[in-house]
Design a protein around this motif. Structure first.
Motif, PDB file in Angstrom:
ATOM      1  N   THR A 146       0.825  -1.207   0.000  1.00 36.02           N
ATOM      2  CA  THR A 146       0.000   0.000   0.000  1.00 36.02           C
ATOM      3  C   THR A 146       0.861   1.259   0.000  1.00 36.02           C
ATOM      4  N   THR A 147       2.004   1.206   0.680  1.00 38.10           N
ATOM      5  CA  THR A 147       2.911   2.359   0.681  1.00 38.10           C
ATOM      6  C   THR A 147       3.452   2.617  -0.718  1.00 38.10           C
ATOM      7  N   GLU A 148       3.844   1.562  -1.410  1.00 39.55           N
ATOM      8  CA  GLU A 148       4.362   1.724  -2.766  1.00 39.55           C
ATOM      9  C   GLU A 148       3.284   2.248  -3.713  1.00 39.55           C
ATOM     10  N   ALA A 149       2.050   1.752  -3.561  1.00 39.76           N
ATOM     11  CA  ALA A 149       0.951   2.230  -4.407  1.00 39.76           C
ATOM     12  C   ALA A 149       0.700   3.718  -4.161  1.00 39.76           C
ATOM     13  N   ALA A 150       0.655   4.122  -2.898  1.00 37.12           N
ATOM     14  CA  ALA A 150       0.438   5.531  -2.569  1.00 37.12           C
ATOM     15  C   ALA A 150       1.599   6.389  -3.067  1.00 37.12           C
ATOM     16  N   GLY A 151       2.816   5.853  -2.982  1.00 37.40           N
ATOM     17  CA  GLY A 151       3.985   6.599  -3.442  1.00 37.40           C
ATOM     18  C   GLY A 151       3.963   6.841  -4.941  1.00 37.40           C
ATOM     19  N   ARG A 152       3.568   5.828  -5.701  1.00 40.85           N
ATOM     20  CA  ARG A 152       3.478   6.002  -7.159  1.00 40.85           C
ATOM     21  C   ARG A 152       2.427   7.053  -7.520  1.00 40.85           C
ATOM     22  N   PHE A 153       1.270   6.934  -6.877  1.00 40.03           N
ATOM     23  CA  PHE A 153       0.199   7.902  -7.135  1.00 40.03           C
ATOM     24  C   PHE A 153       0.643   9.311  -6.755  1.00 40.03           C
ATOM     25  N   MET A 154       1.281   9.450  -5.607  1.00 36.09           N
ATOM     26  CA  MET A 154       1.719  10.756  -5.116  1.00 36.09           C
ATOM     27  C   MET A 154       2.718  11.405  -6.076  1.00 36.09           C
ATOM     28  N   THR A 155       3.623  10.606  -6.618  1.00 36.11           N
ATOM     29  CA  THR A 155       4.624  11.150  -7.542  1.00 36.11           C
ATOM     30  C   THR A 155       3.959  11.761  -8.770  1.00 36.11           C
ATOM     31  N   VAL A 156       2.952  11.074  -9.307  1.00 39.86           N
ATOM     32  CA  VAL A 156       2.271  11.562 -10.514  1.00 39.86           C
ATOM     33  C   VAL A 156       1.405  12.785 -10.219  1.00 39.86           C
TER      34      VAL A 156
END
Length: 206
Positions: A146-156
């Motif tokens: 979930t952290t990685e998913a949120a991180g990818r979304f946040m970057t975009v």
């Protein structure tokens, strides 16, 4: 939340579409194109579509997905089923019952020697090690995903917003209080979706 967005209690298998920084859809992939197109038509943005940021995210991985707003939902669903069948057929090559996928792994000679000496050989040993690691700390594995998913979304969606660097540090440090402080000035839909990806029961707002 606009009338075009659909709340779901869990994010497994769902997709979320944003137009600029407004969340306009959440749900199964097959209905995303039609819903996003309707939003663009109703808001008068369809004629200016080339100037709009239209992004569809996979809520499990946080990765961007292709979105053709002129593709009808039924056509998309049929295509998805066809693609899934093709992918399943490809995975069956060689080891039909396991669905093994071949990829390259780089290890030191001593690692290969140890793996090859294990029951079932190197591939079987690697699968057992991965399964054991996932079972040993399921909560930790879930948090990592979930952290990685949120991180990818946040970057975009927030990579150019004030406080992004500090928010990213707080995210990977698992510091929700600091994260929310750094996101305070961001669009509400972006903030709430990051929290949703981190903790699916979070209610969507904005």
């Amino acid at each position: 939340m606009t009338e075009y967005a659909e709340y779901v209690i869990r994010n497994d298998g769902t997709y979320t579409a944003f137009v600029n920084q407004i969340r306009v859809y959440q749900g199964p992939y097959g209905f995303a194109p039609e819903t996003v197109r309707k939003y663009l038509e109703d808001t008068g943005l369809l004629a200016q579509m080339s100037h709009q940021q239209i992004i569809l995210f996979d809520d499990v991985t946080g990765k961007q997905e292709d979105l053709d707003i002129y593709q009808r939902a039924l056509d998309t669903a049929v295509s998805n089923l066809h693609n899934a069948k093709q992918a399943a057929d490809r995975r069956k090559v060689g080891r039909p019952r396991l669905g093994v996928v071949s990829r390259e792994v780089s290890l030191l000679p001593r690692h290969w020697e140890w793996l090859e000496g294990q029951r079932g050989g190197a591939s079987a040993a690697l699968r057992r090690l991965i399964d054991e690691a996932r079972k040993a700390d399921p909560a930790g594995e879930r948090r990592r995903q979930t952290t990685e998913a949120a991180g990818r979304f946040m970057t975009v969606m927030a990579g150019d917003l004030p406080g992004y660097e500090e928010a990213s540090r707080a995210l990977y440090a698992h510091n929700p209080e600091r994260l929310q402080i750094q996101m305070a000035g961001w669009p509400e839909a972006v903030q709430s979706h990051i929290l949703y990806l981190l903790d699916p029961p979070f209610h969507l707002q904005g």
